[in-house]
Design a protein around this motif. Structure first.
Motif, short mmCIF file in Angstrom:
data_model
loop_
_atom_site.label_atom_id
_atom_site.label_comp_id
_atom_site.label_asym_id
_atom_site.label_seq_id
_atom_site.Cartn_x
_atom_site.Cartn_y
_atom_site.Cartn_z
N VAL A 239 18.32 48.50 45.58
CA VAL A 239 18.67 47.09 45.51
C VAL A 239 19.06 46.77 44.08
O VAL A 239 18.32 47.10 43.14
N MET A 240 20.24 46.17 43.92
CA MET A 240 20.72 45.81 42.58
C MET A 240 21.22 44.37 42.59
O MET A 240 21.74 43.89 43.60
N PRO A 241 21.09 43.68 41.44
CA PRO A 241 21.68 42.34 41.37
C PRO A 241 23.20 42.42 41.53
O PRO A 241 23.82 43.39 41.08
N LYS A 242 23.76 41.43 42.19
CA LYS A 242 25.23 41.38 42.29
C LYS A 242 25.82 41.29 40.90
O LYS A 242 25.19 40.76 39.97
N PRO A 243 27.04 41.81 40.72
CA PRO A 243 27.64 41.83 39.37
C PRO A 243 27.73 40.46 38.70
O PRO A 243 27.60 40.36 37.48
N GLU A 244 27.91 39.40 39.48
CA GLU A 244 28.06 38.07 38.88
C GLU A 244 26.72 37.41 38.54
O GLU A 244 26.68 36.35 37.93
N ILE A 245 25.61 38.04 38.91
CA ILE A 245 24.28 37.49 38.65
C ILE A 245 23.79 38.01 37.29
O ILE A 245 23.86 39.21 37.00
N LEU A 246 23.27 37.09 36.47
CA LEU A 246 22.70 37.49 35.19
C LEU A 246 21.50 38.40 35.41
O LEU A 246 20.75 38.23 36.37
N ASP A 247 21.33 39.36 34.52
CA ASP A 247 20.23 40.32 34.63
C ASP A 247 19.48 40.36 33.29
O ASP A 247 19.75 41.21 32.44
N PRO A 248 18.55 39.42 33.07
CA PRO A 248 17.87 39.37 31.78
C PRO A 248 17.05 40.62 31.48
O PRO A 248 16.95 41.04 30.32
N GLN A 249 16.47 41.25 32.49
CA GLN A 249 15.71 42.48 32.24
C GLN A 249 16.63 43.61 31.78
O GLN A 249 16.30 44.36 30.87
N GLY A 250 17.78 43.72 32.44
CA GLY A 250 18.75 44.72 32.01
C GLY A 250 19.23 44.48 30.59
O GLY A 250 19.38 45.41 29.80
N LYS A 251 19.47 43.20 30.25
CA LYS A 251 19.91 42.87 28.89
C LYS A 251 18.83 43.21 27.87
O LYS A 251 19.12 43.69 26.78
N ALA A 252 17.55 42.96 28.21
CA ALA A 252 16.45 43.29 27.29
C ALA A 252 16.38 44.80 27.06
O ALA A 252 16.21 45.25 25.92
N VAL A 253 16.53 45.58 28.11
CA VAL A 253 16.51 47.03 27.96
C VAL A 253 17.71 47.48 27.13
O VAL A 253 17.58 48.31 26.22
N HIS A 254 18.87 46.91 27.42
CA HIS A 254 20.07 47.26 26.66
C HIS A 254 19.89 46.97 25.17
O HIS A 254 20.30 47.76 24.31
N GLY A 255 19.26 45.83 24.86
CA GLY A 255 19.02 45.49 23.45
C GLY A 255 18.01 46.40 22.78
O GLY A 255 18.08 46.64 21.58
N ALA A 256 17.06 46.92 23.54
CA ALA A 256 16.02 47.78 22.96
C ALA A 256 16.50 49.20 22.70
O ALA A 256 15.98 49.88 21.81
N LEU A 257 17.47 49.67 23.47
CA LEU A 257 17.90 51.06 23.34
C LEU A 257 18.34 51.43 21.91
O LEU A 257 17.87 52.43 21.38
N PRO A 258 19.22 50.65 21.25
CA PRO A 258 19.62 51.02 19.89
C PRO A 258 18.44 50.99 18.91
O PRO A 258 18.37 51.82 18.00
N ARG A 259 17.52 50.07 19.11
CA ARG A 259 16.35 50.01 18.22
C ARG A 259 15.49 51.27 18.36
O ARG A 259 14.74 51.61 17.45
N LEU A 260 15.58 51.93 19.51
CA LEU A 260 14.83 53.15 19.73
C LEU A 260 15.64 54.41 19.43
O LEU A 260 15.20 55.53 19.68
N GLY A 261 16.85 54.20 18.91
CA GLY A 261 17.68 55.33 18.51
C GLY A 261 18.63 55.85 19.56
O GLY A 261 19.24 56.90 19.38
N PHE A 262 18.80 55.12 20.66
CA PHE A 262 19.72 55.54 21.72
C PHE A 262 21.01 54.76 21.60
O PHE A 262 21.01 53.53 21.62
N GLU A 263 22.11 55.46 21.50
CA GLU A 263 23.43 54.83 21.32
C GLU A 263 24.34 55.18 22.49
O GLU A 263 24.09 56.13 23.23
N GLY A 264 25.41 54.41 22.64
CA GLY A 264 26.46 54.75 23.60
C GLY A 264 26.28 54.18 24.99
O GLY A 264 27.04 54.52 25.88
N VAL A 265 25.31 53.31 25.19
CA VAL A 265 25.13 52.69 26.50
C VAL A 265 25.82 51.33 26.49
O VAL A 265 25.46 50.45 25.69
#
Length: 83
Positions: A8-34
């Motif tokens: 189950v995934m949110p529809k593309p037009e629906i905001l995903d705050p959890q996904g955005k939080a994970v996306h923001g944390a990745l570079p801080r943890l040294g992961f690039e390119g996502v």
């Protein structure tokens, strides 16, 4: 025992705050390119007996009525091969 997976995934037009939080944390943890992260849910259903078209139709109905909110989420149903 055969396993049916419902993803189950949110529809593309629906905001995903959890996904955005994970996306923001990745570079801080040294992961690039996502470019983007979307967070969803996975349900694993162990089925008694054979996987038939009727069983898959019933799982699809379960997903529509309980596992997903069809207004804001999309889902897929698939049979997972045993390892």
């Amino acid at each position: 025992m055969p396993k049916v997976v419902v993803d189950v995934m949110p529809k593309p037009e629906i905001l995903d705050p959890q996904g955005k939080a994970v996306h923001g944390a990745l570079p801080r943890l040294g992961f690039e390119g996502v470019a983007e992260v979307r967070q969803g849910k996975r349900f694993e259903l162990l089925i008694d007996g054979e996987i038939t078209a009727a069983v898959l139709a019933e799982v699809h109905a379960m997903a529509e009525r309980l596992l997903a909110n069809p207004v804001i989420e999309n889902f897929t149903v698939r049979v997972e091969d045993p390892v």
